[in-house]
Design a protein around this motif. Structure first.
Motif, mmCIF file in Angstrom:
data_model
loop_
_atom_site.group_PDB
_atom_site.id
_atom_site.type_symbol
_atom_site.label_atom_id
_atom_site.label_comp_id
_atom_site.label_asym_id
_atom_site.label_seq_id
_atom_site.Cartn_x
_atom_site.Cartn_y
_atom_site.Cartn_z
ATOM 1 N N ARG A 17 0.726 -1.027 0.075
ATOM 2 C CA ARG A 17 0.232 0.090 -0.054
ATOM 3 C C ARG A 17 0.865 1.053 0.056
ATOM 4 O O ARG A 17 2.106 1.304 0.739
ATOM 5 C CB ARG A 17 -0.749 0.131 1.219
ATOM 6 N N ASN A 74 -1.515 0.829 16.924
ATOM 7 C CA ASN A 74 -1.621 1.450 15.818
ATOM 8 C C ASN A 74 -3.196 1.301 15.243
ATOM 9 O O ASN A 74 -3.278 0.338 14.605
ATOM 10 C CB ASN A 74 -0.543 1.407 14.641
ATOM 11 N N ALA A 77 -6.798 3.532 10.292
ATOM 12 C CA ALA A 77 -7.870 4.238 10.027
ATOM 13 C C ALA A 77 -8.906 4.490 11.289
ATOM 14 O O ALA A 77 -9.554 5.298 11.385
ATOM 15 C CB ALA A 77 -8.745 3.792 8.739
ATOM 16 N N HIS A 80 -9.226 7.475 13.741
ATOM 17 C CA HIS A 80 -10.001 8.762 13.432
ATOM 18 C C HIS A 80 -11.380 8.578 13.415
ATOM 19 O O HIS A 80 -12.093 9.558 13.311
ATOM 20 C CB HIS A 80 -9.511 9.274 12.122
ATOM 21 N N HIS A 100 2.039 5.937 15.093
ATOM 22 C CA HIS A 100 1.607 6.079 13.516
ATOM 23 C C HIS A 100 2.891 5.817 12.678
ATOM 24 O O HIS A 100 3.801 6.711 13.142
ATOM 25 C CB HIS A 100 0.626 7.191 13.321
ATOM 26 N N LEU A 101 2.959 5.227 11.699
ATOM 27 C CA LEU A 101 4.176 5.134 10.902
ATOM 28 C C LEU A 101 4.428 6.512 10.129
ATOM 29 O O LEU A 101 5.605 7.187 10.110
ATOM 30 C CB LEU A 101 3.700 4.266 9.673
ATOM 31 N N SER A 102 3.189 7.139 9.728
ATOM 32 C CA SER A 102 3.321 8.636 8.801
ATOM 33 C C SER A 102 3.024 9.539 10.043
ATOM 34 O O SER A 102 2.523 9.114 11.033
ATOM 35 C CB SER A 102 2.337 8.530 7.948
ATOM 36 N N ARG A 111 -7.534 13.157 9.358
ATOM 37 C CA ARG A 111 -6.766 12.382 10.322
ATOM 38 C C ARG A 111 -6.434 13.125 11.311
ATOM 39 O O ARG A 111 -5.398 12.600 12.214
ATOM 40 C CB ARG A 111 -5.543 12.132 9.387
HETATM 41 C C1 DQA Z 1 -1.723 5.275 9.814
HETATM 42 C C2 DQA Z 1 -2.441 6.571 9.649
HETATM 43 C C3 DQA Z 1 -3.737 6.500 9.545
HETATM 44 O O1 DQA Z 1 -4.306 7.724 9.383
HETATM 45 C C4 DQA Z 1 -4.046 5.632 8.396
HETATM 46 O O2 DQA Z 1 -5.454 5.576 8.100
HETATM 47 C C5 DQA Z 1 -3.093 4.221 8.334
HETATM 48 C C6 DQA Z 1 -1.989 4.280 8.797
HETATM 49 C C7 DQA Z 1 -0.035 5.371 10.194
HETATM 50 O O3 DQA Z 1 0.417 4.313 10.796
HETATM 51 O O4 DQA Z 1 0.527 6.185 9.724
HETATM 52 O O5 DQA Z 1 -3.798 3.382 7.923
HETATM 53 O O6 DQA Z 1 -2.272 5.062 11.327
#
Ligand code: DQA
Length: 145
Positions: A17, A74, A77, A80, A100-102, A111
């Motif tokens: 993804r 984690n 989605a 949120h 969160h990774l990002s 978000r």
């Molecule tokens: C996430 C950030 C979320 O907004 C997103 O829906 C994810 C991954 C992250 O790890 O950055 O699926 O949790």
């Protein structure tokens, strides 16, 4: 010390993804990294992933009965949207860290709210896989104090 690492929807698709956001390493790579770290740090770990909100709620509830000391989560989605996950975390009252990774703080407006985060001691974002290790380190140090 026993820790549950919980991952929400689509994290099983890591490496496939949106690589520009989540990188090229796979979910298997993430699990291996966490397992190796926990073995070295003498943390008993269970890693659980589900694409289903209720399954994540069920697994959080189970920690009340199975001797878990802390949670790394984690919720992906569901971060949120899910008051159910927030309520489950509040119900079991274990120290928890949100990962969160990002860097969600610099992403879309939708978000910017984290329900699960309201029941967590700390949030780590934008550090990729290393964020999980930072969360484990934080919880282990707090537990050993
Ligand atoms: C996430 C950030 C979320 O907004 C997103 O829906 C994810 C991954 C992250 O790890 O950055 O699926 O949790």
């Amino acid at each position: 010390m026993k820790v549950l690492v919980l991952n929400g929807p689509n994290l099983n698709m890591l490496g496939i993804r949106e690589k520009q956001i989540y990188g090229t390493q796979t979910y298997e790579d993430l699990k291996e990294m966490i397992d190796t770290y926990c073995q070295r740090e003498q943390i008993e770990v269970e890693i659980f992933q589900s694409n289903h909100e209720g399954a994540l709620v069920d697994r959080i509830q189970q920690t009340y009965f199975d001797g878990t000391h802390a949670i790394v989560i984690n919720p992906a989605a569901y971060t949120h949207t899910s008051v159910a996950i927030l309520d489950a975390l509040k119900a079991v009252q274990l120290p928890a860290v949100e990962v969160h990774l990002s860097d969600v703080s610099s992403r879309e407006a939708f978000r910017q709210i984290s329900y699960a985060g309201m029941a967590c001691e700390k949030t780590i974002m934008g550090k990729g896989f290393a964020g999980y290790l930072e969360a484990l380190k934080y919880l282990k140090e707090a537990h050993d104090k």
